[in-house]
Design an enzyme around this catalytic site. Sequence first.
Site, PDB file in Angstrom:
ATOM      1  N   GLY A 105       5.395  -2.049  -9.216  1.00  0.00           N
ATOM      2  CA  GLY A 105       5.688  -0.652  -8.875  1.00  0.00           C
ATOM      3  C   GLY A 105       5.278  -0.263  -7.456  1.00  0.00           C
TER       4      GLY A 105
ATOM      5  N   THR B  85       6.962  -0.416  -4.642  1.00  0.00           N
ATOM      6  CA  THR B  85       7.985   0.340  -3.907  1.00  0.00           C
ATOM      7  C   THR B  85       8.058   1.769  -4.429  1.00  0.00           C
ATOM      8  OG1 THR B  85       9.230  -1.693  -3.596  1.00  0.00           O
ATOM      9  CG2 THR B  85      10.397   0.347  -3.164  1.00  0.00           C
TER      10      THR B  85
ATOM     11  N   LYS C 256       7.827  -2.978   5.595  1.00  0.00           N
ATOM     12  CA  LYS C 256       7.555  -4.032   4.611  1.00  0.00           C
ATOM     13  C   LYS C 256       7.846  -5.317   5.365  1.00  0.00           C
ATOM     14  CE  LYS C 256       8.627  -5.988   0.190  1.00  0.00           C
ATOM     15  NZ  LYS C 256       8.114  -5.802  -1.147  1.00  0.00           N
TER      16      LYS C 256
ATOM     17  N   SER D 137      12.515 -10.146  -0.119  1.00  0.00           N
ATOM     18  CA  SER D 137      13.354 -11.226  -0.641  1.00  0.00           C
ATOM     19  C   SER D 137      14.027 -10.749  -1.927  1.00  0.00           C
ATOM     20  CB  SER D 137      12.541 -12.509  -0.850  1.00  0.00           C
ATOM     21  OG  SER D 137      11.328 -12.249  -1.452  1.00  0.00           O
TER      22      SER D 137
ATOM     23  N   GLU E  78       4.430  -1.178   2.622  1.00  0.00           N
ATOM     24  CA  GLU E  78       4.369  -1.895   1.335  1.00  0.00           C
ATOM     25  C   GLU E  78       4.110  -3.369   1.611  1.00  0.00           C
ATOM     26  OE1 GLU E  78       7.913  -1.751  -1.175  1.00  0.00           O
ATOM     27  OE2 GLU E  78       7.130  -3.403  -2.390  1.00  0.00           O
TER      28      GLU E  78
ATOM     29  N   GLY F 181       4.585  -8.783  -2.956  1.00  0.00           N
ATOM     30  CA  GLY F 181       3.896  -9.361  -4.112  1.00  0.00           C
ATOM     31  C   GLY F 181       2.452  -8.859  -4.183  1.00  0.00           C
TER      32      GLY F 181
END
Length: 227
Positions: A14, A16, A37, A41, A125, A128
């Site tokens: 969550g 994003t 960011k 990917s 952001e 992972g």
Amino acid sequence: MKGVFVTGTGTEVGKTVVSAVIARMAAAEGHSVKVFKPAVSGLDELADLRGREPIWDDAKLLADHQLLRLASSSAQSDDEISPYRFGPAVSPHLAAEMADEWIEVETIESRATEAMEGCDTFVCEGVGGFLVPLTRDYLVRDFAVFLDLPVVVVANPWLGTISDTLLTVEAIRNAGLEVVSVVMTPWPDSAGDLERSNRDTISSLGEVSVRELPLLDLRRPDEWPGI
Ligand SMILES: Nc1ncnc2c1ncn2[C@@H]1O[C@H](COP(=O)(O)OP(=O)(O)OP(=O)(O)O)[C@@H](O)[C@H]1O
Ligand SMILES: [Mg+2]
């Protein structure tokens, strides 16, 4: 606060959504907001919008850099938000190798610095979790240390979250950064003993404030709450 770095306990937790809510709140308060960011990917799995500008109705279909741009009302280009974008849904260092590309740390750091210097509020952001490699020897952690921003940790409220979240909080503090808060998302309307206990345990063992973000309709930003 000049900006914030949003990491999480892993992928698909969550980040994003939380970054978009923060960016949207700041923009609604009249701040000029820029988002970032370092690498995105998984673009192969997303809908083809055929070159048109995404609208809120597309929110569920958007790549991270597109949703962040929409939420922040920023005029940044794709390259300015995410200098590296890859098709396969794999870790950025592997996606780069598969595409015969090389992620340049200097590019990431200089683009982020440019964005940060050109706004009131910068929302970045991560990719992972906190220890994901961006290159073979440069982790998300190293990038967060470079930015030197306070960090928000995004976590899910369900079983398994306590250790994942505390490990992440510990790693951030060991890197010398401040944890502003943990955001648990999506916080269920019918939260039970498990979710409440997870929240309170993380707060007390991690000595950190824990906030809850309910399940949002991503297409209706006017109905989003603040965090
Ligand atoms: N509060 C929420 N309201 C609505 N949807 C949510 C919420 N929290 C998480 N989700 C959903 O969970 C999924 C993962 O969220 P998101 O894309 O923000 O994760 P992420 O951590 O940014 O993933 P990645 O590692 O790929 O960047 C999405 O489908 C998102 O819509
Ligand atoms: Mg994301």
